[in-house]
Design a protein around this motif. Sequence first.
Motif, PDB file in Angstrom:
ATOM      1  N   ASN A   2       0.823  -1.211   0.000  1.00 41.02           N
ATOM      2  CA  ASN A   2       0.000   0.000   0.000  1.00 41.02           C
ATOM      3  C   ASN A   2       0.859   1.264   0.000  1.00 41.02           C
ATOM      4  O   ASN A   2       0.506   2.245  -0.637  1.00 41.02           O
ATOM      5  N   LYS A   3       1.985   1.225   0.719  1.00 35.19           N
ATOM      6  CA  LYS A   3       2.869   2.387   0.755  1.00 35.19           C
ATOM      7  C   LYS A   3       3.491   2.623  -0.620  1.00 35.19           C
ATOM      8  O   LYS A   3       3.651   3.759  -1.046  1.00 35.19           O
ATOM      9  N   ILE A   8       3.781   5.795  -5.562  1.00 35.34           N
ATOM     10  CA  ILE A   8       3.716   5.902  -7.022  1.00 35.34           C
ATOM     11  C   ILE A   8       2.638   6.898  -7.431  1.00 35.34           C
ATOM     12  O   ILE A   8       2.850   7.738  -8.312  1.00 35.34           O
ATOM     13  N   SER A   9       1.470   6.839  -6.797  1.00 44.31           N
ATOM     14  CA  SER A   9       0.394   7.766  -7.162  1.00 44.31           C
ATOM     15  C   SER A   9       0.764   9.204  -6.819  1.00 44.31           C
ATOM     16  O   SER A   9       0.438  10.125  -7.565  1.00 44.31           O
TER      17      SER A   9
END
Length: 76
Positions: A2-3, A8-9
Amino acid sequence: MNKRLLLISCALSLAAGLAACGEKVQTATPRKADQRAWQGTDNGYAATGWKAGDKAGWEDQMRARAQTQNEYNRVK
């Protein structure tokens, strides 16, 4: 996981934001006015018999040209 997805986003949104800041201003630049069509040109592509500056002659030429492209006249 998730990190990594969050990182990336964030990087993609930061890159998109910076790309938008680098855009140039899009304003209209003044340009010279066009001359009238019947005022003519100094090349050899003018219709034969037509003189530059002859507005009535220009309109007659355009009318005759349009009639040769008229399907109703071509079918007759």
